[in-house]
Design a protein around this motif. Structure first.
Motif, mmCIF file in Angstrom:
data_model
loop_
_atom_site.group_PDB
_atom_site.id
_atom_site.type_symbol
_atom_site.label_atom_id
_atom_site.label_comp_id
_atom_site.label_asym_id
_atom_site.label_seq_id
_atom_site.Cartn_x
_atom_site.Cartn_y
_atom_site.Cartn_z
ATOM 1 N N MET A 202 0.829 -1.204 0.000
ATOM 2 C CA MET A 202 0.000 0.000 0.000
ATOM 3 C C MET A 202 0.861 1.251 0.000
ATOM 4 S SD MET A 202 -2.949 -1.297 2.676
ATOM 5 C CE MET A 202 -3.854 0.250 2.726
ATOM 6 N N THR A 203 1.970 1.199 0.751
ATOM 7 C CA THR A 203 2.871 2.348 0.811
ATOM 8 C C THR A 203 3.657 2.494 -0.486
ATOM 9 O OG1 THR A 203 3.110 2.027 3.189
ATOM 10 C CG2 THR A 203 4.779 3.371 2.111
ATOM 11 N N CYS A 204 3.985 1.378 -1.146
ATOM 12 C CA CYS A 204 4.853 1.407 -2.328
ATOM 13 C C CYS A 204 4.103 1.702 -3.624
ATOM 14 C CB CYS A 204 5.590 0.074 -2.472
ATOM 15 S SG CYS A 204 6.737 -0.277 -1.124
ATOM 16 N N GLU A 205 2.780 1.592 -3.613
ATOM 17 C CA GLU A 205 2.015 1.867 -4.830
ATOM 18 C C GLU A 205 1.297 3.210 -4.782
ATOM 19 O OE1 GLU A 205 0.976 -2.573 -6.550
ATOM 20 O OE2 GLU A 205 -0.594 -1.470 -5.486
ATOM 21 N N MET A 206 1.272 3.806 -3.616
ATOM 22 C CA MET A 206 0.629 5.117 -3.479
ATOM 23 C C MET A 206 1.343 5.873 -2.385
ATOM 24 S SD MET A 206 -3.394 5.876 -2.713
ATOM 25 C CE MET A 206 -3.956 7.476 -2.137
ATOM 26 N N PHE A 207 2.091 6.898 -2.776
ATOM 27 C CA PHE A 207 2.888 7.618 -1.790
ATOM 28 C C PHE A 207 2.818 9.119 -2.054
ATOM 29 C CE2 PHE A 207 5.463 5.199 -4.866
ATOM 30 C CZ PHE A 207 5.868 6.221 -5.715
ATOM 31 N N THR A 208 3.027 9.866 -1.003
ATOM 32 C CA THR A 208 2.976 11.327 -1.068
ATOM 33 C C THR A 208 4.353 11.882 -0.803
ATOM 34 O OG1 THR A 208 0.686 11.336 -0.274
ATOM 35 C CG2 THR A 208 1.904 13.407 -0.137
ATOM 36 N N LEU A 209 4.823 12.739 -1.682
ATOM 37 C CA LEU A 209 6.125 13.375 -1.539
ATOM 38 C C LEU A 209 5.990 14.854 -1.828
ATOM 39 C CD1 LEU A 209 9.201 13.080 -1.115
ATOM 40 C CD2 LEU A 209 9.423 12.710 -3.567
ATOM 41 N N ASN A 210 6.375 15.647 -0.847
ATOM 42 C CA ASN A 210 6.350 17.102 -0.991
ATOM 43 C C ASN A 210 4.962 17.606 -1.393
ATOM 44 O OD1 ASN A 210 7.504 19.635 -0.849
ATOM 45 N ND2 ASN A 210 8.329 19.587 -2.931
ATOM 46 N N GLY A 211 3.945 17.014 -0.760
ATOM 47 C CA GLY A 211 2.586 17.474 -1.001
ATOM 48 C C GLY A 211 1.920 16.898 -2.233
ATOM 49 N N GLY A 218 -2.824 -0.872 -8.739
ATOM 50 C CA GLY A 218 -2.456 -2.125 -8.100
ATOM 51 C C GLY A 218 -3.379 -2.376 -6.927
ATOM 52 N N ILE A 219 -3.305 -3.577 -6.373
ATOM 53 C CA ILE A 219 -4.188 -3.921 -5.258
ATOM 54 C C ILE A 219 -3.824 -3.123 -4.011
ATOM 55 C CG2 ILE A 219 -2.788 -5.855 -4.439
ATOM 56 C CD1 ILE A 219 -6.656 -5.611 -4.566
ATOM 57 N N GLY A 220 -2.551 -2.741 -3.878
ATOM 58 C CA GLY A 220 -2.131 -1.936 -2.736
ATOM 59 C C GLY A 220 -2.778 -0.557 -2.757
ATOM 60 N N SER A 221 -2.723 0.112 -3.911
ATOM 61 C CA SER A 221 -3.336 1.434 -4.027
ATOM 62 C C SER A 221 -4.866 1.328 -3.952
ATOM 63 C CB SER A 221 -2.910 2.101 -5.337
ATOM 64 O OG SER A 221 -3.168 1.262 -6.436
ATOM 65 N N TYR A 222 -5.408 0.221 -4.465
ATOM 66 C CA TYR A 222 -6.857 -0.004 -4.365
ATOM 67 C C TYR A 222 -7.292 -0.054 -2.895
ATOM 68 C CZ TYR A 222 -11.319 -2.550 -4.643
ATOM 69 O OH TYR A 222 -12.628 -2.935 -4.498
ATOM 70 N N LEU A 223 -6.569 -0.817 -2.080
ATOM 71 C CA LEU A 223 -6.897 -0.914 -0.656
ATOM 72 C C LEU A 223 -6.704 0.427 0.045
ATOM 73 C CD1 LEU A 223 -5.227 -4.365 0.149
ATOM 74 C CD2 LEU A 223 -7.676 -3.881 0.049
ATOM 75 N N GLN A 224 -5.653 1.146 -0.361
ATOM 76 C CA GLN A 224 -5.386 2.456 0.253
ATOM 77 C C GLN A 224 -6.514 3.437 -0.053
ATOM 78 O OE1 GLN A 224 -3.348 3.357 2.495
ATOM 79 N NE2 GLN A 224 -1.866 4.892 1.852
ATOM 80 N N VAL A 225 -6.955 3.473 -1.308
ATOM 81 C CA VAL A 225 -8.039 4.375 -1.691
ATOM 82 C C VAL A 225 -9.338 3.971 -0.985
ATOM 83 C CG1 VAL A 225 -9.504 5.100 -3.607
ATOM 84 C CG2 VAL A 225 -7.032 5.024 -3.897
ATOM 85 N N ALA A 226 -9.599 2.664 -0.925
ATOM 86 C CA ALA A 226 -10.811 2.195 -0.241
ATOM 87 C C ALA A 226 -10.802 2.601 1.228
ATOM 88 C CB ALA A 226 -10.922 0.675 -0.373
ATOM 89 N N ALA A 227 -9.624 2.510 1.861
ATOM 90 C CA ALA A 227 -9.513 2.910 3.266
ATOM 91 C C ALA A 227 -9.695 4.411 3.423
ATOM 92 C CB ALA A 227 -8.156 2.481 3.820
ATOM 93 N N ASN A 228 -9.086 5.189 2.527
ATOM 94 C CA ASN A 228 -9.190 6.649 2.609
ATOM 95 C C ASN A 228 -10.620 7.128 2.379
ATOM 96 O OD1 ASN A 228 -6.478 6.861 3.123
ATOM 97 N ND2 ASN A 228 -5.903 7.344 1.018
ATOM 98 N N GLN A 229 -11.354 6.410 1.504
ATOM 99 C CA GLN A 229 -12.739 6.777 1.220
ATOM 100 C C GLN A 229 -13.718 6.165 2.225
ATOM 101 O OE1 GLN A 229 -13.471 5.574 -2.832
ATOM 102 N NE2 GLN A 229 -12.222 7.220 -3.700
ATOM 103 N N ASP A 230 -13.167 5.399 3.188
ATOM 104 C CA ASP A 230 -13.997 4.724 4.179
ATOM 105 C C ASP A 230 -15.000 3.782 3.516
ATOM 106 O OD1 ASP A 230 -14.261 4.246 6.819
ATOM 107 O OD2 ASP A 230 -15.551 5.947 7.284
ATOM 108 N N ASN A 231 -14.563 3.193 2.396
ATOM 109 C CA ASN A 231 -15.404 2.274 1.623
ATOM 110 C C ASN A 231 -15.154 0.851 2.125
ATOM 111 O OD1 ASN A 231 -16.731 0.719 -0.302
ATOM 112 N ND2 ASN A 231 -16.108 2.031 -2.015
ATOM 113 N N ALA A 416 -1.315 -6.181 7.269
ATOM 114 C CA ALA A 416 -1.989 -5.622 8.442
ATOM 115 C C ALA A 416 -2.435 -4.194 8.181
ATOM 116 C CB ALA A 416 -1.045 -5.664 9.643
ATOM 117 N N THR A 417 -1.728 -3.525 7.253
ATOM 118 C CA THR A 417 -2.105 -2.146 6.914
ATOM 119 C C THR A 417 -3.485 -2.088 6.277
ATOM 120 O OG1 THR A 417 -0.801 -2.528 4.894
ATOM 121 C CG2 THR A 417 0.220 -1.255 6.651
ATOM 122 N N ALA A 418 -3.888 -3.190 5.596
ATOM 123 C CA ALA A 418 -5.225 -3.219 5.005
ATOM 124 C C ALA A 418 -6.293 -3.440 6.071
ATOM 125 C CB ALA A 418 -5.300 -4.329 3.954
#
Length: 575
Positions: A202-211, A218-231, A416-418
């Motif tokens: 999740m960290t390696c497929e979607m990361f924030t740098l300098n704003g 990927g499935i990592g970014s999919y889970l990250q977006v789902a978590a951020n959207q509270d979906n 566990a991050t998911a």
């Protein structure tokens, strides 16, 4: 070591059709540019769709990145581990460096890796894709390298002397003795490395740098977006799909590899031979037989023969090399001087960057370091309490291993991050806030390093020794003292070291949690590093990373070096 060759009749069957389909999928992934999965920093919600129909494609993308990172990890492991195990001078530097590298969080690598690769590929998105693969590599390589290095150091003197009697050169020793002897630990640590890749995906497929947020499909970014959207619905579907893929990989890849690696076990007798239906079908496959006999075997034979000749030629010409020693010394000194100059320049540059921080910001690093160290220690103590007895039980009982190994593999691989966004509200509200929750997340992410190494160590105990213990009536506590603990100790040390590094690494996720558009943090180096990366505060990022490195170096000197020497000198199984 039991390394008999299995002879089977080959015939065309379902497995050949599956192999053809797998090759077709791999070609599709290779021909479909991976850069299509990346878009410039923009609205994340429009980049990653949480529609469940996209999950199979996202999964293929993620598995492809993890496979590329794993291949890099294997190459790194064999080269780095071999040099460290055979060169005493290099060992004194390389092993502490490896300990430091495994403890540096992936986000500390992010600015240099991402900005450097984007500079190399300014017009394409290849740089971001390669950066993701390298970040996954940093979550996979270190424990495999520690395992390979430790296995070489544990090779019995009798086998080393036998290889000398047969006049095996360095390359022949490497392929006939060192790699086979290390195979059991290498396979189990490969499983752990793959699980570690899932943990940080999740960290390696979607990361924030300098704003700015960079996203790869990927499935990592999919889970990250789902978590951020509270979906929650999308999150559950993503986790279920991930579990299905993990089970398939366990049955199709890791279980056959474990059964295959069992033949390298160091023993004179073989009792209960493990079995894998997939491995049996692969051995009977016409396609696999053709590829092995007509493609891979000839290539390996040619390459191996040329390496043999090259090594022999270098051995023969050793006297000529000695005559040129002075020239070689000049070159070595020139390289050392250049390295010193570069190091001094970078140190001066780093000092100027850190000096931008105020005194209060610098002082704030100390309590953060202490808090993270306390969490790392607590997480490791909890892990040891349950992983050692469970790992030994699985490793010594093959029937139990057949039942629990897939379960352990699934539990270790599910990030566990998911799961954390689902649990975080309960943990924060009822279990002591993020301080306790951070320890739990560290534990969920790193306890498997110890468990997998203990299992590998227990499985590597020769049947002869177990039979001897049974003959002499050695049971219970005495069996643990005279057989089990001495036999698994080198593996346990490797597990503890890699688990410690994993804890430090996991602090970036455990101490800085984002879910449902909200961010919850607690005091710690991980929180400092994550926040500094997101805000582009490179001075604080560098200072907090250096603080983590210093703590790792101190622990390495006080604890891990001594344990490694103890494992090498006292707890080595001799024939």
């Amino acid at each position: 070591m039991n390394m008999e060759k299995t002879i089977v009749n080959r015939k065309f069957g379902i497995i050949d059709i599956v192999i053809f389909l797998a090759i077709a999928v791999l070609l599709y992934l290779a021909l479909t540019p991976a850069i299509n999965g990346y878009v410039k920093p923009t609205d994340v919600g429009s980049t990653i769709s949480t529609n469940i129909s996209n999950i199979p494609f996202y999964m293929l993308k993620s598995v492809g990145r993890m496979t590329a990172a794993y291949i890099l990890s294997i190459i790194f492991t064999l080269i780095y581990g071999y040099i460290a195990a055979h060169n005493k001078r290099a060992e004194r530097i390389m092993i502490p460096i490896l300990d430091i590298l495994q403890s540096i969080p992936v986000l500390s690598f992010l600015p240099a890796v991402l900005l450097g690769l984007m500079a190399l590929f300014p017009m394409d998105n290849i740089g971001v894709e390669l950066a993701s693969i390298i970040l996954i590599f940093t979550s996979q390589a270190w424990n495999m390298t520690f395992s390979f290095y430790n296995s070489i150091k544990q090779i019995p003197n009798d086998l080393i002397e036998a290889s000398d009697v047969f006049r095996l050169n360095k390359w022949q020793k490497f392929k006939k003795l060192e790699v086979p002897f290390s195979m059991m630990g290498l396979v189990w640590n490969s499983m752990m490395s793959w699980a570690g890749g899932w943990f940080f995906l999740m960290t390696c497929e979607m990361f924030t740098l300098n704003g700015k947020t960079y996203v790869l499909q990927g499935i990592g970014s999919y889970l990250q977006v789902a978590a951020n959207q509270d979906n929650i619905n999308a999150l559950i579907w993503g986790i279920v799909s991930l579990i299905i893929v993990i089970v398939l990989l366990d049955q199709l890849v890791w279980k056959p590899l474990n059964v295959w690696a069992d033949k390298f076990k160091m023993e004179l007798t073989q009792t209960d031979v493990p079995h894998s239906y997939v491995l049996t079908m692969l051995r009977r496959s016409v396609v696999v037989g053709f590829l092995v006999d007509k493609v891979f075997a000839p290539v390996i034979t040619v390459v191996g023969g040329r390496i043999d000749k090259l090594v022999d030629r270098r051995t023969v010409n050793k006297a000529k090399v000695v005559s040129k020693k002075n020239n070689g010394s000049v070159i070595k000194w020139a390289i050392r001087i250049i390295a010193i100059i570069v190091f001094v320049y970078l140190a001066f540059d780093a000092s100027k960057l850190i000096m931008q921080l105020s005194v209060n910001e610098l002082l704030g690093i100390f309590p953060a370091a202490g808090a993270t160290l306390l969490r790392v220690t607590v997480a490791q103590l909890i892990a040891v309490v349950w992983t050692v007895p469970v790992g030994v039980a699985i490793g010594l009982n093959k029937k139990l291993a057949r039942i629990l190994q897939p379960i352990v593999q699934i539990a270790a691989s599910v990030p566990a991050t998911a799961l954390f966004p689902v649990l975080i509200l309960f943990l924060i509200n009822y279990i002591g806030g993020l301080n306790i929750a951070a320890v739990i997340l560290m534990l969920l992410g790193t306890q498997w390093y110890i468990l997998f190494n203990v299992i590998a160590g227990a499985m590597a105990i020769p049947e002869d020794l177990k039979a001897a213990a049974k003959t002499f009536g050695i049971t219970g506590i005495k069996k643990w003292k005279v057989l089990i603990i001495p036999a698994i100790f080198p593996y346990l040390v490797t597990g503890l070291i890699t688990a410690a590094g994993g804890c430090w690494n996991a602090s970036i996720i455990a101490e800085y949690v984002t879910f449902g558009g909200k961010t919850v943090t607690t005091i710690g180096l991980g929180a400092l590093i994550t926040e500094s990366t997101a805000n582009g505060n490179y001075a604080m990022l560098l200072a907090s990373t250096l603080a983590m490195i210093i703590m790792v170096v101190v622990l390495n000197k006080l604890v891990w070096n001594r344990l490694y020497r103890l494992a090498e000198e006292k707890f080595r199984i001799e024939l």
